[in-house]
Motif scaffolding. Sequence first.
Motif, PDB file in Angstrom:
ATOM      1  N   GLN A 308       5.916 -14.254  -1.488  1.00 26.39           N
ATOM      2  CA  GLN A 308       4.989 -15.325  -1.102  1.00 26.39           C
ATOM      3  C   GLN A 308       4.146 -15.860  -2.272  1.00 26.39           C
ATOM      4  O   GLN A 308       2.979 -16.216  -2.090  1.00 26.39           O
ATOM      5  CB  GLN A 308       4.056 -14.865   0.021  1.00 26.39           C
ATOM      6  CG  GLN A 308       4.620 -15.132   1.403  1.00 26.39           C
ATOM      7  CD  GLN A 308       5.483 -14.007   1.909  1.00 26.39           C
ATOM      8  OE1 GLN A 308       4.985 -12.903   2.106  1.00 26.39           O
ATOM      9  NE2 GLN A 308       6.759 -14.276   2.139  1.00 26.39           N
ATOM     10  N   PHE A 314      -1.287 -14.428  -0.019  1.00 25.33           N
ATOM     11  CA  PHE A 314      -0.810 -13.920   1.271  1.00 25.33           C
ATOM     12  C   PHE A 314      -0.554 -12.416   1.220  1.00 25.33           C
ATOM     13  O   PHE A 314       0.403 -11.916   1.788  1.00 25.33           O
ATOM     14  CB  PHE A 314       0.467 -14.669   1.676  1.00 25.33           C
ATOM     15  CG  PHE A 314       0.273 -16.146   1.849  1.00 25.33           C
ATOM     16  CD1 PHE A 314      -0.231 -16.654   3.036  1.00 25.33           C
ATOM     17  CD2 PHE A 314       0.576 -17.026   0.811  1.00 25.33           C
ATOM     18  CE1 PHE A 314      -0.410 -18.020   3.199  1.00 25.33           C
ATOM     19  CE2 PHE A 314       0.390 -18.388   0.964  1.00 25.33           C
ATOM     20  CZ  PHE A 314      -0.102 -18.894   2.158  1.00 25.33           C
ATOM     21  N   THR A 317      -0.745 -10.694   5.713  1.00 25.75           N
ATOM     22  CA  THR A 317      -0.140 -11.780   6.471  1.00 25.75           C
ATOM     23  C   THR A 317      -1.155 -12.377   7.437  1.00 25.75           C
ATOM     24  O   THR A 317      -1.790 -11.647   8.209  1.00 25.75           O
ATOM     25  CB  THR A 317       1.071 -11.276   7.274  1.00 25.75           C
ATOM     26  OG1 THR A 317       1.925 -10.508   6.439  1.00 25.75           O
ATOM     27  CG2 THR A 317       1.849 -12.443   7.864  1.00 25.75           C
ATOM     28  N   ILE A 322       3.834 -16.103   8.780  1.00 26.91           N
ATOM     29  CA  ILE A 322       4.149 -16.995   7.670  1.00 26.91           C
ATOM     30  C   ILE A 322       5.650 -17.227   7.567  1.00 26.91           C
ATOM     31  O   ILE A 322       6.453 -16.315   7.773  1.00 26.91           O
ATOM     32  CB  ILE A 322       3.603 -16.438   6.330  1.00 26.91           C
ATOM     33  CG1 ILE A 322       3.802 -17.450   5.202  1.00 26.91           C
ATOM     34  CG2 ILE A 322       4.221 -15.096   5.982  1.00 26.91           C
ATOM     35  CD1 ILE A 322       3.074 -17.090   3.917  1.00 26.91           C
ATOM     36  N   ASP A 324       8.200 -18.739   4.657  1.00 23.88           N
ATOM     37  CA  ASP A 324       8.234 -19.044   3.227  1.00 23.88           C
ATOM     38  C   ASP A 324       9.632 -19.520   2.850  1.00 23.88           C
ATOM     39  O   ASP A 324      10.581 -18.739   2.792  1.00 23.88           O
ATOM     40  CB  ASP A 324       7.855 -17.795   2.428  1.00 23.88           C
ATOM     41  CG  ASP A 324       7.924 -18.003   0.920  1.00 23.88           C
ATOM     42  OD1 ASP A 324       8.096 -19.162   0.468  1.00 23.88           O
ATOM     43  OD2 ASP A 324       7.830 -17.006   0.179  1.00 23.88           O
ATOM     44  N   SER A 353       3.022 -21.631   8.981  1.00 21.02           N
ATOM     45  CA  SER A 353       2.785 -20.532   9.912  1.00 21.02           C
ATOM     46  C   SER A 353       4.017 -20.311  10.781  1.00 21.02           C
ATOM     47  O   SER A 353       4.827 -21.216  10.981  1.00 21.02           O
ATOM     48  CB  SER A 353       1.572 -20.828  10.795  1.00 21.02           C
ATOM     49  OG  SER A 353       1.872 -21.883  11.701  1.00 21.02           O
ATOM     50  N   TYR A 360       0.450 -24.349   5.631  1.00 31.80           N
ATOM     51  CA  TYR A 360      -0.448 -23.598   4.750  1.00 31.80           C
ATOM     52  C   TYR A 360      -0.602 -24.244   3.371  1.00 31.80           C
ATOM     53  O   TYR A 360      -1.686 -24.226   2.786  1.00 31.80           O
ATOM     54  CB  TYR A 360       0.076 -22.171   4.563  1.00 31.80           C
ATOM     55  CG  TYR A 360      -0.038 -21.273   5.773  1.00 31.80           C
ATOM     56  CD1 TYR A 360      -1.048 -21.448   6.718  1.00 31.80           C
ATOM     57  CD2 TYR A 360       0.852 -20.235   5.959  1.00 31.80           C
ATOM     58  CE1 TYR A 360      -1.153 -20.618   7.821  1.00 31.80           C
ATOM     59  CE2 TYR A 360       0.757 -19.382   7.060  1.00 31.80           C
ATOM     60  CZ  TYR A 360      -0.245 -19.583   7.989  1.00 31.80           C
ATOM     61  OH  TYR A 360      -0.346 -18.752   9.074  1.00 31.80           O
TER      62      TYR A 360
END
Length: 404
Positions: A308, A314, A317, A322, A324, A353, A360
């Motif tokens: 991340q 992050f 979490t 999350i 990614d 998210s 984010y």
Amino acid sequence: MKKYLLGTAFLALTTTPAIAGKPIPIGNGVTLTPSYDARLRYESVDQDNALQNADAVTARLRAGIELGLPAGFSLFAEAEGTLAVNEDYNSTTNGKTTFSTVADPENIELNQAFLKFKGIKGTTITAGRQRINLDDQRFVGSVGWRQNEQTFDAARVESTIGPVMIDATYAWSDRTIFGIDAGTRQAFSGDNVFVTAGAKVGPAVVKGFAFLVDQDEPGRFQFSSQTYGGRATAAFALTKKAKLSLVASYATQSDYNNSTVDYKADYYMADATLDVAGFSLNGNYEVLGSDDGVFAFQTPLATLHKFQGWADLFLVTPANGIQDLNFSLSKKFSSVKAIPGLMASVTWHKFESDFGNVDYGQEWDAQIGFKILKTAVLVKYANYDADAFSVDTEKFWLQLGWTF
């Protein structure tokens, strides 16, 4: 998979354990083997908030000695010390809370001390304080990027029985990166169990795993969890100069033991790397799921800096989980003989998210590494562009590493 290893792949001497010297015979089958390394790093942090910019210069020295004994036994002990040369940063223990955080506190410790036995074919038993890195370190790792690494007081058995590889650990203490002045954060006790078992199936290596994480310290109960899942890796030669590597993983996690949170969340990851003529193109999608925004999939014992983004926004979490999506391009410049080990990489992340459809932000990471005589040099940069999580963050590192 290769995205997670870009740093260590081309700057091994700056991020891996101390390199062992040549064994020195003592007599009667007994040997002494020294190991040692040093690392000097400048790290700056610039965040779009009220905190002062951090400027940290830290030096780390690690030295160990292995006593080789007959019948497959050995004893190993390793000391580690970190010094803050310039302390304009919040180390998490120095009280300078008006600065941004660089989690490299001054510290001196017994980093490792264990007894190892390799007298049975295909089996290794290690008991004591030790470094543990499992697979890509997504669930259990040594946090080797930080100056003070994470080690475990544990008993570990690694064995190959026919085609099956088994790795089982019981750890009663997690020795954290926060050092001797961190109070209860210096070490987290608990009855932790890590088990992986796998075998080669055709072109793939398939593993199952179980991680029971028990956090006994106040303020850490919520990170007690039970995680069960699987992982598969495979590599295919497409041509003489091209190779495709694939990784897939899935896990489910829920509360465990004295956890203060009742939840269940899933994890999944897909990764593909194409290697062609010294270039590596990587695509990766990783999800740490959320239980309807109440709590999310956590990996508190992982080497979190590898995942991340290098800005480290992050490390825990978010409750909404999350997603990614990231792509990396790296290149080995092996034809540049004047600069040994020259390699470079760039990575882009898009963060969202898992629950609630929250954007984010995104992040660019880049680094270049090479060697000058016996000095390994790393220049590294991270730029997180915040949307609905945290704040804009820039980090820069210049690191020098030596082994003797």
